[in-house]
Design an enzyme around this catalytic site. Sequence first.
Site, PDB file in Angstrom:
ATOM      1  N   GLY A   1      10.519  -0.797 -18.383  1.00 28.48           N
ATOM      2  CA  GLY A   1       9.485  -1.277 -17.480  1.00 28.48           C
ATOM      3  C   GLY A   1       9.965  -1.633 -16.080  1.00 28.48           C
ATOM      4  O   GLY A   1      11.161  -1.666 -15.783  1.00 28.48           O
ATOM      5  N   GLU A   2       9.002  -1.945 -15.225  1.00 34.24           N
ATOM      6  CA  GLU A   2       9.279  -2.264 -13.823  1.00 34.24           C
ATOM      7  C   GLU A   2      10.131  -3.532 -13.704  1.00 34.24           C
ATOM      8  O   GLU A   2       9.810  -4.575 -14.286  1.00 34.24           O
ATOM      9  CB  GLU A   2       7.968  -2.482 -13.056  1.00 34.24           C
ATOM     10  CG  GLU A   2       8.202  -2.779 -11.576  1.00 34.24           C
ATOM     11  CD  GLU A   2       6.942  -3.201 -10.838  1.00 34.24           C
ATOM     12  OE1 GLU A   2       6.807  -2.836  -9.653  1.00 34.24           O
ATOM     13  OE2 GLU A   2       6.104  -3.912 -11.428  1.00 34.24           O
ATOM     14  N   GLY A   3      11.205  -3.418 -12.932  1.00 36.51           N
ATOM     15  CA  GLY A   3      12.018  -4.578 -12.615  1.00 36.51           C
ATOM     16  C   GLY A   3      12.589  -5.307 -13.819  1.00 36.51           C
ATOM     17  O   GLY A   3      12.935  -6.487 -13.718  1.00 36.51           O
TER      18      GLY A   3
ATOM     19  N   PRO B   1       5.134  -4.199 -14.868  1.00 34.80           N
ATOM     20  CA  PRO B   1       5.722  -5.446 -15.365  1.00 34.80           C
ATOM     21  C   PRO B   1       5.190  -5.812 -16.743  1.00 34.80           C
ATOM     22  O   PRO B   1       5.864  -6.497 -17.510  1.00 34.80           O
ATOM     23  CB  PRO B   1       5.317  -6.484 -14.315  1.00 34.80           C
ATOM     24  CG  PRO B   1       4.111  -5.908 -13.650  1.00 34.80           C
ATOM     25  CD  PRO B   1       4.308  -4.416 -13.663  1.00 34.80           C
TER      26      PRO B   1
END
Length: 317
Positions: A45-47, A196
């Site tokens: 996933g993001e970040g 996120p």
Amino acid sequence: MSNSTLQVALAQISPVWLDKAATLGKIKTSILEAAHAGCELIVFGEGLLPGYPWWLSITHASAWDDRIQKEIHAHYARQAVQIEKGDLKEVQELARKHQLAIYLGIIERPTDRGGHSLYCTLVYINPQGEIRSIHRKLQPTYDERLTWAPGDGHGLQVHALKAFTVGGLNCWENWMPLARTALYGQGENLHIAVWPGAVRNTENITRMIAQESRSYVISVSSLMRRSDFPANTPHLDVILENCPEVLADGGSCIAGPDGKWILEPVAHSEGLLIQTLDFNRVLEERQNFDSVGHYSRPDVLQLKVNRERQSSVSLNE
């Protein structure tokens, strides 16, 4: 497995929030699990490494010159990834050893932008363990702008993976029609969208992009719960004061080139989600629509993309 099929793993996991080393440990465990299951691509996933800036929306993050906000931000920066210093070497080695491609969402503190500002970055590592693109999010969303800097077009790249051509975007970049088109125009037929973590983000757009592009679309989200904040987090009492029990419920999913679900959004479940994709379905759906091919009019409409890596200083030596 034939060249026309691809086994993919969606790693829906939580970070050990703002603990780079511990989160890397979870990432490596997921990579090994995917490799042992015969997967050829794994997406995070993001970040995820070392975590999304959740404190921004639940504290007074826009307070000017605020000591608490500065100290949390500094902690975030210390845990950010510096690719040039080898922070991803172990991940690269696992990719090479197991012939596994990886899309990994990181918070990057790059030296080519001075080494202090933070970027939300999506990294692609090929099955040979080589980093082939480092895509810095073009436009941080809303409160993200308090801690992330805007990126550039350098990472708007696609990559050959067996019969497929893969590309990816971060979170609400996936709502940017021209960013999507930049990837479509390079032949993308497997689109990676990282988030996120929220079903509300993935349940509509995943199928929409698939219908628009006639490509497979993989959306991967993380998990984050109140209990996932480590006890040593700076100003944890301030962060938890207005913190809900669940900040990210997942929502990882896959849509096929016809826009129908292959894997509906999965919530509140930690681990790998594994599916096999058949490239021939892409060719079938492009028969009646191809937005950058037979259904385009480049004599009327064209997109220009600047893929130069941006920097404030150009040194001639």
